[in-house]
Design an enzyme around this catalytic site. Structure first.
Site, PDB file in Angstrom:
ATOM      1  N   ILE A  50       0.830  -1.201   0.000  1.00  0.00           N
ATOM      2  CA  ILE A  50       0.000   0.000   0.000  1.00  0.00           C
ATOM      3  C   ILE A  50       0.867   1.254   0.000  1.00  0.00           C
ATOM      4  CG2 ILE A  50      -1.660   1.334   1.353  1.00  0.00           C
ATOM      5  CD1 ILE A  50      -2.957  -0.976   0.011  1.00  0.00           C
ATOM      6  N   CYS A 165     -11.732  -0.692   1.928  1.00  0.00           N
ATOM      7  CA  CYS A 165     -11.849  -0.764   0.472  1.00  0.00           C
ATOM      8  C   CYS A 165     -13.308  -0.922   0.057  1.00  0.00           C
ATOM      9  CB  CYS A 165     -10.996  -1.898  -0.079  1.00  0.00           C
ATOM     10  SG  CYS A 165     -11.432  -3.551   0.532  1.00  0.00           S
ATOM     11  N   GLY A 198      -4.231 -10.185   2.326  1.00  0.00           N
ATOM     12  CA  GLY A 198      -3.122 -10.733   3.084  1.00  0.00           C
ATOM     13  C   GLY A 198      -3.531 -11.095   4.499  1.00  0.00           C
ATOM     14  N   PRO A 199      -2.577 -11.487   5.320  1.00  0.00           N
ATOM     15  CA  PRO A 199      -2.894 -11.910   6.688  1.00  0.00           C
ATOM     16  C   PRO A 199      -3.529 -10.822   7.524  1.00  0.00           C
ATOM     17  CG  PRO A 199      -0.508 -11.704   6.348  1.00  0.00           C
ATOM     18  CD  PRO A 199      -1.146 -11.635   5.004  1.00  0.00           C
ATOM     19  N   ARG A 202      -7.216 -10.678   6.570  1.00  0.00           N
ATOM     20  CA  ARG A 202      -7.905 -11.868   7.068  1.00  0.00           C
ATOM     21  C   ARG A 202      -8.100 -11.819   8.577  1.00  0.00           C
ATOM     22  NH1 ARG A 202      -7.614 -15.896   2.986  1.00  0.00           N
ATOM     23  NH2 ARG A 202      -6.432 -15.130   1.190  1.00  0.00           N
ATOM     24  N   ASN A 325      -9.473  -3.540  -4.939  1.00  0.00           N
ATOM     25  CA  ASN A 325      -9.781  -3.215  -3.550  1.00  0.00           C
ATOM     26  C   ASN A 325      -8.663  -2.415  -2.893  1.00  0.00           C
ATOM     27  OD1 ASN A 325      -8.546  -5.892  -3.978  1.00  0.00           O
ATOM     28  ND2 ASN A 325      -8.431  -5.999  -1.754  1.00  0.00           N
TER      29      ASN A 325
END
Length: 349
Positions: A50, A165, A198-199, A202, A325
């Site tokens: 990002i 997002c 990514g983690p 999640r 996103n």
């Protein structure tokens, strides 16, 4: 969401669609990229995907902002190395290292692309030094901002939050409906490629749904809001798709339907000004709803369901184009900083 070494969006394989040499070549002032004179210096905290995408967007696209510095916490991160190749001042000392840099004195805007936990201190330091903080983490210490909806309501806030997002993609639609007719209930379903989550994403699914649901109400104008996220494991990865449902109570005549549809189309065009890959997938749908129980409302409902179907294709500046996103978050953050810089009088239009 995730730590500064990966960025809040996760672990998407980076690609900007150009050969490595071109991707690492600093922009020139040949008329296609902004010159540095008269622009606002900014800093990015977080050297992951990002943060890197933000940096490239500022350097390639913005005629209002210019990169002053990037701060990370991993000296070996690809993001810091890439920024250095782009002639951006860097530090692996995080917010403290950034404050110690000579470039920090001129910085007016700090983009935080780290984590919700780290943002608490980052925001406090930025506020102490009089810097505007644009927060891309789930911390939400400052007011929610969705550029085409409510940006000008928070010009004086020291810390503005970019929601999520899914929020950036769908809240403009809820707001477009609610400015024509009261929305009793707004529900959004954001479907993103599993590889773009990514983690950090999640681990914060609940936070995503809660934050987005709150912003559907606070920014979108719905009386009740709900958000759902779907991680699509399809290969090759699919682009971001969003579905927006708005329940409008009572009779909605043909004229009101057309005004709602026109409002949504106008809003989509406004988002597309800074996210070119944002588009309506099909015509806006209006379906009558007759005396049904809506659990979220806790009562029976009669009216019309407005359904809007969206697609968000990323620009591919650094992230893959299927990661719309992530792209919509960085694009919205850049647009927010640019607009505030103009409205605060830091630059002339």
């Amino acid at each position: 969401m995730s730590p500064a070494t990966t960025g809040p969006g996760g672990t998407v394989p980076a690609t900007d669609g150009t050969p490595p040499a071109a991707a690492d070549t600093p922009p020139t002032s040949d008329g296609t990229v902004p010159a540095t004179d008269g622009t606002v210096p900014v800093a990015v905290i977080g050297s992951g995907n990002i943060g890197t995408d933000l940096t490239i967007k500022v350097m390639r696209l913005s005629r209002t902002l210019r990169m002053g510095a990037m701060a990370g916490i991993d000296p070996a991160s690809d993001g810091l190395a890439r920024a250095a190749r782009l002639k951006v001042a860097t530090t692996a000392g995080g917010i403290d290292g950034l404050v110690e840099m000579d470039e920090f004195a001129g910085v007016k805007v700090v983009f935080d692309a780290t984590s919700a936990k780290a943002h608490v201190r980052n925001a406090e330091v930025a506020r102490r030094h009089g810097k505007l903080m644009v927060d891309l983490t789930p911390a939400a210490l400052g007011p929610f901002v969705v550029p085409p909806v409510n940006l000008e309501e928070h010009l004086d806030a020291p810390d503005v939050n970019m929601v999520t997002c899914g929020g950036q993609a769908t809240i403009p639609v809820v707001a477009a409906v609610s400015r024509i007719a009261p929305v009793a209930y707004g529900e959004i379903v954001a479907s993103i490629a599993s590889r773009s989550a990514g983690p950090g994403t999640r681990a914060n699914i609940d936070e995503f749904t809660e934050t987005t649901g709150e912003a559907i109400r606070a920014v979108g104008g719905a009386a009740v809001g709900k958000a759902i996220i779907v991680l699509n494991p399809a290969e090759p990865p699919l682009v971001m798709r969003d579905t927006v449902y708005c329940l409008v109570e009572g009779a909605v005549d043909a004229g009101t339907r057309e005004r709602i549809a026109a409002s949504v189309r106008d809003m989509a065009a406004g988002v597309r000004e800074y996210v070119p890959g944002y588009r309506l997938k099909q015509d806006i749908q209006f379906d009558p709803v007759e005396d049904v129980v809506v659990p979220a409302l806790g009562r029976r409902f009669t009216g019309v369901r407005v359904s809007v179907f969206l697609e968000v294709l990323g620009a591919g500046h650094y992230l893959p184009d299927y990661a719309g996103n992530l792209d919509i978050m960085t694009s919205a953050a850049v647009r927010t900083a640019e607009r505030i810089a103009v409205l605060r009088g830091w630059v002339s239009t």
